[in-house]
Write a protein that holds these residues in place. Sequence first.
Motif, PDB file in Angstrom:
ATOM      1  N   LEU A 240       0.850  -1.185   0.000  1.00  0.00           N
ATOM      2  CA  LEU A 240       0.000   0.000   0.000  1.00  0.00           C
ATOM      3  C   LEU A 240       0.884   1.234   0.000  1.00  0.00           C
ATOM      4  CD1 LEU A 240      -3.246   0.639   1.955  1.00  0.00           C
ATOM      5  CD2 LEU A 240      -1.384   2.293   2.154  1.00  0.00           C
ATOM      6  N   ASP A 241       0.729   2.060  -1.032  1.00  0.00           N
ATOM      7  CA  ASP A 241       1.509   3.287  -1.197  1.00  0.00           C
ATOM      8  C   ASP A 241       0.586   4.468  -0.925  1.00  0.00           C
ATOM      9  OD1 ASP A 241       2.837   5.554  -2.170  1.00  0.00           O
ATOM     10  OD2 ASP A 241       3.901   4.415  -3.711  1.00  0.00           O
TER      11      ASP A 241
ATOM     12  N   LEU B 176      -8.947  -8.220  -2.371  1.00  0.00           N
ATOM     13  CA  LEU B 176      -7.568  -8.681  -2.185  1.00  0.00           C
ATOM     14  C   LEU B 176      -7.312 -10.040  -2.820  1.00  0.00           C
ATOM     15  CD1 LEU B 176      -6.780  -7.667   1.529  1.00  0.00           C
ATOM     16  CD2 LEU B 176      -5.977  -6.564  -0.562  1.00  0.00           C
ATOM     17  N   GLY B 177      -8.366 -10.797  -3.082  1.00  0.00           N
ATOM     18  CA  GLY B 177      -8.192 -12.090  -3.748  1.00  0.00           C
ATOM     19  C   GLY B 177      -7.289 -13.023  -2.967  1.00  0.00           C
ATOM     20  N   PRO B 178      -6.157 -13.465  -3.552  1.00  0.00           N
ATOM     21  CA  PRO B 178      -5.283 -14.432  -2.881  1.00  0.00           C
ATOM     22  C   PRO B 178      -4.627 -13.880  -1.620  1.00  0.00           C
ATOM     23  CG  PRO B 178      -4.242 -13.568  -4.873  1.00  0.00           C
ATOM     24  CD  PRO B 178      -5.667 -13.107  -4.892  1.00  0.00           C
TER      25      PRO B 178
ATOM     26  N   VAL C 147      -1.309  -6.249  -5.226  1.00  0.00           N
ATOM     27  CA  VAL C 147      -1.092  -7.615  -4.737  1.00  0.00           C
ATOM     28  C   VAL C 147      -0.242  -8.317  -5.784  1.00  0.00           C
ATOM     29  CG1 VAL C 147      -2.135  -9.827  -4.166  1.00  0.00           C
ATOM     30  CG2 VAL C 147      -3.226  -7.715  -3.409  1.00  0.00           C
ATOM     31  N   ASP C 148       0.961  -8.702  -5.393  1.00  0.00           N
ATOM     32  CA  ASP C 148       1.924  -9.287  -6.341  1.00  0.00           C
ATOM     33  C   ASP C 148       2.133  -8.374  -7.546  1.00  0.00           C
ATOM     34  OD1 ASP C 148       2.595 -11.622  -4.924  1.00  0.00           O
ATOM     35  OD2 ASP C 148       0.777 -12.631  -5.613  1.00  0.00           O
ATOM     36  N   GLY C 149       2.104  -7.069  -7.288  1.00  0.00           N
ATOM     37  CA  GLY C 149       2.348  -6.081  -8.344  1.00  0.00           C
ATOM     38  C   GLY C 149       1.143  -5.678  -9.161  1.00  0.00           C
ATOM     39  N   ALA C 150       0.023  -6.386  -8.990  1.00  0.00           N
ATOM     40  CA  ALA C 150      -1.192  -6.060  -9.746  1.00  0.00           C
ATOM     41  C   ALA C 150      -2.010  -5.039  -8.971  1.00  0.00           C
ATOM     42  CB  ALA C 150      -2.026  -7.313  -9.989  1.00  0.00           C
ATOM     43  N   PRO C 151      -2.348  -3.891  -9.570  1.00  0.00           N
ATOM     44  CA  PRO C 151      -3.085  -2.851  -8.849  1.00  0.00           C
ATOM     45  C   PRO C 151      -4.537  -3.237  -8.591  1.00  0.00           C
ATOM     46  CG  PRO C 151      -2.820  -2.243 -11.152  1.00  0.00           C
ATOM     47  CD  PRO C 151      -2.013  -3.500 -10.952  1.00  0.00           C
ATOM     48  N   LEU C 152      -5.056  -2.782  -7.443  1.00  0.00           N
ATOM     49  CA  LEU C 152      -6.444  -3.013  -7.072  1.00  0.00           C
ATOM     50  C   LEU C 152      -7.208  -1.697  -7.108  1.00  0.00           C
ATOM     51  CD1 LEU C 152      -6.013  -5.290  -3.921  1.00  0.00           C
ATOM     52  CD2 LEU C 152      -6.094  -5.977  -6.319  1.00  0.00           C
ATOM     53  N   THR C 153      -8.514  -1.786  -7.329  1.00  0.00           N
ATOM     54  CA  THR C 153      -9.376  -0.605  -7.294  1.00  0.00           C
ATOM     55  C   THR C 153     -10.161  -0.626  -5.991  1.00  0.00           C
ATOM     56  OG1 THR C 153      -9.614  -0.572  -9.700  1.00  0.00           O
ATOM     57  CG2 THR C 153     -11.247   0.642  -8.425  1.00  0.00           C
ATOM     58  N   LEU C 154      -9.839   0.315  -5.103  1.00  0.00           N
ATOM     59  CA  LEU C 154     -10.519   0.422  -3.815  1.00  0.00           C
ATOM     60  C   LEU C 154     -11.214   1.774  -3.716  1.00  0.00           C
ATOM     61  CD1 LEU C 154      -7.776  -0.901  -1.314  1.00  0.00           C
ATOM     62  CD2 LEU C 154      -9.547  -2.212  -2.496  1.00  0.00           C
ATOM     63  N   THR C 155     -12.339   1.791  -2.998  1.00  0.00           N
ATOM     64  CA  THR C 155     -12.966   3.075  -2.686  1.00  0.00           C
ATOM     65  C   THR C 155     -12.074   3.805  -1.682  1.00  0.00           C
ATOM     66  OG1 THR C 155     -14.211   2.308  -0.769  1.00  0.00           O
ATOM     67  CG2 THR C 155     -15.232   1.983  -2.931  1.00  0.00           C
ATOM     68  N   PRO C 156     -12.251   5.128  -1.512  1.00  0.00           N
ATOM     69  CA  PRO C 156     -11.453   5.844  -0.518  1.00  0.00           C
ATOM     70  C   PRO C 156     -11.564   5.248   0.870  1.00  0.00           C
ATOM     71  CG  PRO C 156     -12.525   7.411  -1.979  1.00  0.00           C
ATOM     72  CD  PRO C 156     -13.080   6.058  -2.335  1.00  0.00           C
ATOM     73  N   THR C 157     -12.751   4.831   1.261  1.00  0.00           N
ATOM     74  CA  THR C 157     -12.920   4.260   2.595  1.00  0.00           C
ATOM     75  C   THR C 157     -12.233   2.909   2.711  1.00  0.00           C
ATOM     76  OG1 THR C 157     -15.015   5.425   2.903  1.00  0.00           O
ATOM     77  CG2 THR C 157     -14.602   3.535   4.325  1.00  0.00           C
TER      78      THR C 157
END
Length: 227
Positions: A141-142, A208-210, A150-160
């Motif tokens: 998390l940056d 987060l998957g795996p 996760v393992d370099g693959a970006p995730l789409t998260l809401t601000p919360t």
Amino acid sequence: MTELSKGLILLVEDERPIADLVRLYLSRDGFGVHVEHDGTSGLAAARRLRPVACVLDIALPGMEGTEICRRLRAEGDWTPVVFLTARDDEVDRILGLELGDDYLTKPFSPRELVARVRALLRRAAGPPDGGRVRTLGPLQLDSGRHLVTVDGAPLTLTPTEFDLLAHLLGRPGRVFTREELLAGVWGYASPAGTRTVDVHVAQVRAKLGPAAHLIRTVRGVGYTADA
């Protein structure tokens, strides 16, 4: 301090007495407020005005508040959203939290609504630690780039969801109660709001998957981030 010093809030509420009351309280707190009374006009205003936050009634003529939010999210617009709803069943609350950031059930205190909007905007402004990067196993998390991978693959998260994950990763292994997470992430503490925490944790795990196992439930206590 000018009326617009804290930014513009889009309020979409078809019950005009409620809209007038909410506008009054938000304006008193230093926000500019644009009001629409139906879903179609609300979506157009969100696209046109680019508010700092949206307050959306769920049951609107023309288009429901959840559909407004769903369309904005599909367009990559992650403006913080607070839902207002007269529906008190769990399905609607969970639907709202999957799309938005918070909700209030009518009747509600306008002061509480203002407090929740302020808390959302504090989180949206970013953490005080600047560009800190937190790593736990394959999860990174940056804060500075507002990026989770996760393992370099970006995730789409809401601000919360991002702020919840950042809070847990801030102290790996530390078990947070639901009340602590509600206060630390949402900016308020109420036993009635702890279901909000559970829903958001479930959403974060699903994304987060795996790496979902890194967010662990401590039965009878709360949650922890632990490898």
